[in-house]
Each structure stands twice: as C-alpha cells, then as structure tokens.
Design a protein around this motif. Structure first.
Motif, PDB file in Angstrom:
ATOM      1  N   SER A  78       0.844  -1.190   0.000  1.00 13.12           N
ATOM      2  CA  SER A  78       0.000   0.000   0.000  1.00 13.12           C
ATOM      3  C   SER A  78       0.883   1.245   0.000  1.00 13.12           C
ATOM      4  O   SER A  78       2.102   1.172   0.174  1.00 13.12           O
ATOM      5  CB  SER A  78      -0.908   0.009   1.229  1.00 13.12           C
ATOM      6  N   LEU A  79       0.251   2.401  -0.182  1.00 18.60           N
ATOM      7  CA  LEU A  79       0.987   3.659  -0.139  1.00 18.60           C
ATOM      8  C   LEU A  79       1.634   3.846   1.233  1.00 18.60           C
ATOM      9  O   LEU A  79       2.777   4.316   1.337  1.00 18.60           O
ATOM     10  CB  LEU A  79       0.042   4.822  -0.450  1.00 18.60           C
ATOM     11  N   GLN A  80       0.923   3.471   2.272  1.00 18.52           N
ATOM     12  CA  GLN A  80       1.480   3.573   3.623  1.00 18.52           C
ATOM     13  C   GLN A  80       2.716   2.691   3.773  1.00 18.52           C
ATOM     14  O   GLN A  80       3.699   3.085   4.410  1.00 18.52           O
ATOM     15  CB  GLN A  80       0.417   3.180   4.650  1.00 18.52           C
ATOM     16  N   ASP A  81       2.678   1.493   3.179  1.00 15.52           N
ATOM     17  CA  ASP A  81       3.843   0.605   3.226  1.00 15.52           C
ATOM     18  C   ASP A  81       5.051   1.253   2.566  1.00 15.52           C
ATOM     19  O   ASP A  81       6.179   1.172   3.072  1.00 15.52           O
ATOM     20  CB  ASP A  81       3.530  -0.722   2.531  1.00 15.52           C
ATOM     21  N   MET A  82       4.833   1.894   1.412  1.00 11.06           N
ATOM     22  CA  MET A  82       5.935   2.523   0.693  1.00 11.06           C
ATOM     23  C   MET A  82       6.519   3.683   1.501  1.00 11.06           C
ATOM     24  O   MET A  82       7.740   3.881   1.528  1.00 11.06           O
ATOM     25  CB  MET A  82       5.464   3.012  -0.676  1.00 11.06           C
ATOM     26  N   HIS A  83       5.669   4.444   2.178  1.00 14.84           N
ATOM     27  CA  HIS A  83       6.163   5.536   3.020  1.00 14.84           C
ATOM     28  C   HIS A  83       6.980   4.993   4.188  1.00 14.84           C
ATOM     29  O   HIS A  83       8.031   5.548   4.541  1.00 14.84           O
ATOM     30  CB  HIS A  83       4.988   6.369   3.542  1.00 14.84           C
ATOM     31  N   ARG A  84       6.515   3.910   4.782  1.00 19.03           N
ATOM     32  CA  ARG A  84       7.249   3.311   5.903  1.00 19.03           C
ATOM     33  C   ARG A  84       8.586   2.749   5.439  1.00 19.03           C
ATOM     34  O   ARG A  84       9.596   2.860   6.141  1.00 19.03           O
ATOM     35  CB  ARG A  84       6.402   2.206   6.535  1.00 19.03           C
ATOM     36  N   LEU A 129       6.047   6.560 -16.506  1.00 17.87           N
ATOM     37  CA  LEU A 129       6.042   7.004 -15.115  1.00 17.87           C
ATOM     38  C   LEU A 129       6.340   8.498 -15.073  1.00 17.87           C
ATOM     39  O   LEU A 129       7.278   8.969 -15.719  1.00 17.87           O
ATOM     40  CB  LEU A 129       7.090   6.242 -14.300  1.00 17.87           C
ATOM     41  N   TYR A 130       5.556   9.221 -14.303  1.00 15.00           N
ATOM     42  CA  TYR A 130       5.702  10.667 -14.205  1.00 15.00           C
ATOM     43  C   TYR A 130       6.441  11.041 -12.921  1.00 15.00           C
ATOM     44  O   TYR A 130       6.326  10.359 -11.902  1.00 15.00           O
ATOM     45  CB  TYR A 130       4.328  11.343 -14.199  1.00 15.00           C
ATOM     46  N   ALA A 131       7.166  12.139 -12.997  1.00 20.38           N
ATOM     47  CA  ALA A 131       7.754  12.702 -11.784  1.00 20.38           C
ATOM     48  C   ALA A 131       6.626  13.115 -10.844  1.00 20.38           C
ATOM     49  O   ALA A 131       5.573  13.582 -11.277  1.00 20.38           O
ATOM     50  CB  ALA A 131       8.620  13.905 -12.132  1.00 20.38           C
ATOM     51  N   ASN A 132       6.841  12.912  -9.544  1.00 19.43           N
ATOM     52  CA  ASN A 132       5.784  13.171  -8.563  1.00 19.43           C
ATOM     53  C   ASN A 132       6.271  14.221  -7.567  1.00 19.43           C
ATOM     54  O   ASN A 132       6.986  13.916  -6.614  1.00 19.43           O
ATOM     55  CB  ASN A 132       5.421  11.874  -7.837  1.00 19.43           C
ATOM     56  N   ASP A 133       5.864  15.475  -7.800  1.00 11.34           N
ATOM     57  CA  ASP A 133       6.249  16.554  -6.890  1.00 11.34           C
ATOM     58  C   ASP A 133       5.322  16.641  -5.679  1.00 11.34           C
ATOM     59  O   ASP A 133       5.684  17.222  -4.657  1.00 11.34           O
ATOM     60  CB  ASP A 133       6.237  17.899  -7.630  1.00 11.34           C
ATOM     61  N   LEU A 134       4.130  16.064  -5.798  1.00 11.41           N
ATOM     62  CA  LEU A 134       3.185  16.107  -4.680  1.00 11.41           C
ATOM     63  C   LEU A 134       3.583  15.139  -3.572  1.00 11.41           C
ATOM     64  O   LEU A 134       3.311  15.382  -2.396  1.00 11.41           O
ATOM     65  CB  LEU A 134       1.768  15.782  -5.182  1.00 11.41           C
ATOM     66  N   ASP A 135       4.213  14.037  -3.947  1.00 11.12           N
ATOM     67  CA  ASP A 135       4.677  13.048  -2.965  1.00 11.12           C
ATOM     68  C   ASP A 135       6.085  12.615  -3.369  1.00 11.12           C
ATOM     69  O   ASP A 135       6.273  11.573  -4.007  1.00 11.12           O
ATOM     70  CB  ASP A 135       3.733  11.847  -2.927  1.00 11.12           C
ATOM     71  N   ILE A 163       7.682   8.878  -3.309  1.00 12.65           N
ATOM     72  CA  ILE A 163       7.409   7.834  -4.298  1.00 12.65           C
ATOM     73  C   ILE A 163       7.630   8.342  -5.722  1.00 12.65           C
ATOM     74  O   ILE A 163       7.056   7.810  -6.676  1.00 12.65           O
ATOM     75  CB  ILE A 163       5.974   7.294  -4.147  1.00 12.65           C
ATOM     76  N   CYS A 164       8.466   9.353  -5.876  1.00 13.76           N
ATOM     77  CA  CYS A 164       8.777   9.892  -7.201  1.00 13.76           C
ATOM     78  C   CYS A 164       9.799   8.989  -7.893  1.00 13.76           C
ATOM     79  O   CYS A 164      10.919   8.818  -7.392  1.00 13.76           O
ATOM     80  CB  CYS A 164       9.325  11.311  -7.083  1.00 13.76           C
ATOM     81  N   PRO A 165       9.476   8.392  -9.046  1.00 15.37           N
ATOM     82  CA  PRO A 165      10.418   7.491  -9.718  1.00 15.37           C
ATOM     83  C   PRO A 165      11.643   8.211 -10.277  1.00 15.37           C
ATOM     84  O   PRO A 165      12.729   7.634 -10.334  1.00 15.37           O
ATOM     85  CB  PRO A 165       9.571   6.878 -10.840  1.00 15.37           C
TER      86      PRO A 165
END
Length: 331
Positions: free
Chosen positions: A187-193, A271-277, A280-282
C-alpha cells in the motif's frame, strides 16, 4: 511376527507401485527426450517444447500426476491411468476432494483457517497437463462423450462435472471463512514506511547506499505492478528518459518478458515525476540510484546491482532474495 510380515508385504507393494507409476510417467513423457540420446534436431525441438512451461512447473505437475495415479491404484490395482472414460471426471474430483477436503471428515485437507482452493486449482492444472500428454491430439478446450458409443473427446478436466465441482468447492471454502494465505499487496502507507526506514537519520552511509537500491526496486515493483523476479530483470536499456516541459519529467520503462506476456510481445509503462509526494517519485529514485553507482558504472545490463560499503564498483546483478526478505522484517 504377523505384523512384521504384513509390513514387509505392504512395503513391497508400495515399491512395486512406485516403479509402475514411474514407468507410466516416463512412457508418456517421450516428447521431452534426454539431450544425450538424440540428434541435434531433436535436441532443438525438445528445447522448444520445454519452453511451453518452466521445468519447475513441469516437475510440480508430474509430482501431482504421480500422486493421482498412486491414489487410484491403491484403491483399484486394475485402474488404468491412461484410459479415459465417462467416469474419468469423477476420478479427478474424487482425488481433489481427497487432497482438499477437511481433515475432520477424513480427508487430507488443511484446517478451515487455511486456504486449500489454490491446491485444488494446482491439481486440476497438473491433471490437465497429464491428460494432454496421453491424449495429444484431443481438443484442449472441450469434453464430450458420445452417448451411443461411449467414446470420449477432449480433456476430462474440462468437463462440466469438474467445472461445477471447482465452482462449488470455491464457494464452500469461502463460506467456511477460508482466506488466501498469499502476501498482500503493498500500500501507499507501506511505501512511506519503507522510505522512512531506508533513509532514517541514524542509518550509516553503507545502510543508506543499500537502502537506495532496496527502495528503488520496490518502488518500481509497486508502480508497475511487477513481480519481484521481473523487477530484478530490469536493465539500463529498459529505461528511456522522455523530455517533457522540463528535463526528465517522464520515464518510459520496458520489460522484455513477464509472467503475463511470455511470447515476446512487450509493454511499455510511462512514469511521471511526482512533486506532490516526493517519497514515491520514480525520477528522484533513479537520480539517487545514479549517485550510488557513480560515474564508473557501465550503463548497460542489470539496473539493480549489489552495492558494498565503500567502493563504486558494481558488476553483480542483485538477483537474490535479500530484498524481499528485508521488506518482511520492516513492514
């Protein structure tokens, strides 16, 4: 004395049965000859034939087929595993329920808290492989019985009886509260952890270097919905930087083959750059990976390579299971 004699006879019968089954299996597997007993053309043909399924899958199918034959042979020594009749679908479901039924009812299945439907699916697939081997000219998508002659056509595992049995078994297991025991999706929470663990303030430089490789591999697996063995097969050539409104706004990722596309028809992901998070930006993940590898790395071959504490020499692909095992310790 009688018990010892009975045990001896039973062991002799089991040994004889095992030899019979091995002989039957080997006789029906002649489409995969040994490489040292055939000419070059046959070797090449056998290699192509083996590519239909992996050796590991084939080995598992053969083990299940042997158990299937042994189970019916013990009940009826005259039972012919190569004979297909109108009762063969019943033989198949009888074996599946014996392996997947509840222990409380005298079967060999697991407890109600564990899922056994996956075992039933694997068993059906293995027996499909077996009957395809002994009936190579039959249709693989149907099953019918001539009511006048009793002759059977197609594969018994495709029969309506087996299909309805599998549907009923799945519903029965669901009502009993059985759930899948496979690992859940990240999950997104897993990736943040995982990010917080890999880049924790107290981490040593060596741990951060390894954490960068670890997190980047899991990030790509998560974003692209890839199996772990597919992630470690990514290469530098798999990544294509696509200029957008600013440099490196897009990434194009290609994989040669994967579980759902084994015939060479590949697929590309954007895959797009992710400035909001940023976690998880590739694009940021690849930049960190480039810093770890340094300028001496050759931009060819495996994308994820083993790193050590100090130097920037990276030659060995990271194909072991340590990345997967490390995640289990973190989450």
């Amino acid at each position: 004395q009688l018990s010892e004699e009975a045990l001896k006879l039973w062991l002799e019968e089991e040994d004889s049965l095992s030899h019979q089954i091995d002989g039957i299996i080997n006789e029906c597997m002649q489409d995969f000859p040994d490489d040292d007993t055939v000419d070059d053309a046959a070797k090449y043909a056998a290699e192509i034939a083996r590519a239909v399924i992996t050796d590991k899958t084939r080995g598992g199918h053969l083990r299940i087929a042997k158990a299937y034959i042994a189970s019916h042979k013990r009940k009826n020594p005259d039972w012919d595993p190569k004979q297909v009749t109108a009762s063969t679908p019943g033989d198949i479901t009888q074996f599946i329920i014996q392996k997947c039924g509840e222990k409380a009812k005298g079967y060999e299945g697991k407890k109600a808290s564990s899922s056994t439907f996956s075992t039933a699916v694997s068993t059906r697939a293995a027996l499909t492989f077996w009957y395809r081997s002994i009936r190579p000219n039959e249709s693989v998508s149907e099953w019918r019985v001539d009511t006048k002659t009793g002759e059977c056509f197609g594969l018994p595992t495709r029969s309506r009886h087996v299909s309805e049995f599998m549907t009923g078994l799945e519903k029965t297991k669901a009502k009993a509260g059985e759930v899948s025991t496979s690992a859940r999706a990240l999950s997104l929470q897993d990736m943040h952890r995982l990010y917080d663990h890999c880049f924790r303030p107290e981490a040593t430089p060596a741990e951060i270097r390894w954490g960068i490789v670890r997190f980047t591999s899991y990030l790509f697996a998560w974003l692209l919905l890839l199996r772990f063995d597919e992630v470690v097969r990514l290469e530098f050539e798999s990544i294509n930087m696509i200029p957008g409104s600013r440099i490196s706004e897009f990434l194009e990722v290609k994989l040669r083959t994967r579980k759902s596309a084994q015939t060479g028809v590949g697929h590309a992901w954007i895959l797009y750059a992710n400035d909001l998070d940023p976690k998880i930006c590739p694009v940021r993940a690849l930049i960190r990976l480039a810093v770890v590898y340094g300028e001496t790395v050759t931009l060819s071959g495996p994308l994820f390579m083993k790193v050590n504490k100090n130097d920037n020499e990276h030659h060995e692909p990271c194909i072991d299971k340590r990345l997967a095992e490390s995640r289990l310790q973190i989450l």
